[in-house]
Design a protein around this motif. Structure first.
Motif, short mmCIF file in Angstrom:
data_model
loop_
_atom_site.label_atom_id
_atom_site.label_comp_id
_atom_site.label_asym_id
_atom_site.label_seq_id
_atom_site.Cartn_x
_atom_site.Cartn_y
_atom_site.Cartn_z
N LYS A 198 -4.67 13.37 12.79
CA LYS A 198 -5.77 13.04 11.62
C LYS A 198 -6.23 14.32 11.04
N TYR A 199 -6.69 15.02 11.94
CA TYR A 199 -7.47 16.45 11.60
C TYR A 199 -6.27 17.15 10.67
N TRP A 200 -5.23 17.59 11.21
CA TRP A 200 -4.37 18.22 10.43
C TRP A 200 -3.93 17.63 9.14
N ARG A 201 -3.66 16.46 9.30
CA ARG A 201 -3.15 15.55 8.10
C ARG A 201 -4.43 15.73 7.05
N THR A 202 -5.42 15.87 7.27
CA THR A 202 -6.56 15.80 6.36
C THR A 202 -6.79 17.33 5.76
N GLU A 203 -7.10 18.12 7.02
CA GLU A 203 -7.75 19.68 6.64
C GLU A 203 -6.13 20.36 5.94
N ALA A 250 -3.78 20.57 0.88
CA ALA A 250 -2.65 21.13 0.39
C ALA A 250 -2.19 20.52 -1.05
N ASN A 251 -2.18 19.05 -0.80
CA ASN A 251 -1.75 18.31 -1.95
C ASN A 251 -2.75 18.33 -2.82
N PRO A 293 0.84 -1.16 0.15
CA PRO A 293 0.04 0.02 -0.05
C PRO A 293 0.76 1.21 -0.06
N HIS A 294 0.45 2.49 -0.50
CA HIS A 294 1.04 3.53 -0.32
C HIS A 294 1.21 4.15 0.92
N GLU A 295 2.37 4.95 1.08
CA GLU A 295 2.58 5.37 2.33
C GLU A 295 2.03 6.67 2.31
N ASP A 296 2.30 7.50 3.71
CA ASP A 296 1.43 8.80 3.79
C ASP A 296 2.32 10.01 3.11
N LEU A 297 1.67 10.65 2.09
CA LEU A 297 2.19 11.94 1.59
C LEU A 297 1.63 13.14 2.35
N HIS A 298 0.45 13.03 2.81
CA HIS A 298 -0.15 14.16 3.39
C HIS A 298 0.52 14.51 4.67
N GLY A 299 1.04 13.60 5.75
CA GLY A 299 1.62 14.06 7.10
C GLY A 299 2.63 14.90 6.91
N GLY A 300 3.73 14.82 6.14
CA GLY A 300 4.92 15.62 6.06
C GLY A 300 4.22 16.98 5.43
N ALA A 301 3.32 17.02 4.31
CA ALA A 301 3.04 18.44 3.83
C ALA A 301 2.53 19.15 4.88
N ALA A 302 1.23 18.38 5.87
CA ALA A 302 0.91 19.08 6.80
C ALA A 302 1.92 19.61 7.94
N ALA A 303 2.87 18.86 8.11
CA ALA A 303 3.98 19.50 9.21
C ALA A 303 4.80 20.50 8.57
N ASP A 304 5.04 20.76 7.40
CA ASP A 304 5.64 21.88 6.70
C ASP A 304 4.77 23.10 6.88
N ILE A 305 3.38 23.10 6.31
CA ILE A 305 2.54 24.03 6.47
C ILE A 305 2.41 24.43 7.80
#
Length: 192
Positions: free
Chosen positions: A110-115, A120-121, A43-55
């Protein structure tokens, strides 16, 4: 989530989930290592968590991808603050949602990863700016610009591909698709 039931007991309905295909294509076309790291296996790994952290680090200076993802490992905000409190400032922002309501530490990641991350992605690649994210966060355009810069740095190879594709469209008046069809964009050229 729901499901569809087949008309007959010996039938099965199969549905492909193409919800993230736009991001997979960006990774494929650009060769960006962050996209490849996320989508290079199943399965794919998480692309959204790192983007959320940077933002989010615009609001929470010192926040890293590691400290952001660690939110999942804590059961109380106090324990999280005790562990990471010296590394970042304004960490209370992580525990307040976009409506100003308190977030439980178990829900914050989960909230910030999604929102923010997922938002952003899917937002950035169509506009080249995180305006929607900035608006939702209540940021001034300068702060949104800082978040956008951090986002572009995470996906530098894909960003270079995006900018080069835009320039190619301006120069030629079209872009060539992977199936060799040309998508005309005369309005992108100086002739327009």
């Amino acid at each position: 989530r729901g499901f569809f039931e087949a008309d007959h007991d010996d039938h099965v309905i199969v549905s492909c989930d193409w919800s993230g295909v736009e991001l997979v294509e960006i990774g494929e076309f650009s060769g960006d290592p962050e996209f490849i790291k996320a989508f290079g296996q199943i399965p794919h790994e998480d692309l959204h968590g790192g983007a959320a952290a940077d933002i989010l680090s615009v609001d929470v200076p010192g926040l890293t991808e590691t400290s952001f993802k660690a939110l999942k490992d804590f059961t109380s905000a106090d324990d999280y603050r005790d562990h990471f409190g010296q590394e970042m400032t304004n960490y209370g922002r992580l525990f307040t949602n976009l409506k100003g309501q308190e977030l439980k530490v178990g829900d914050a990641y989960k909230y910030w990863r999604t929102e923010v991350g997922k938002g952003a992605n899917f937002n950035y690649w169509y506009s080249g700016f995180l305006g929607t994210i900035g608006d939702r966060m209540g940021w001034h355009v300068d702060k949104t610009g800082d978040a956008t810069k951090r986002y572009r740095e995470r996906f530098a190879v894909a960003e270079e591909w995006r900018v080069n594709l835009i320039e190619e469209g301006k120069r030629k008046g079209y872009v060539q698709l992977p199936d060799n069809h040309r998508r005309l964009r005369c309005e992108a050229t100086p002739r327009w």
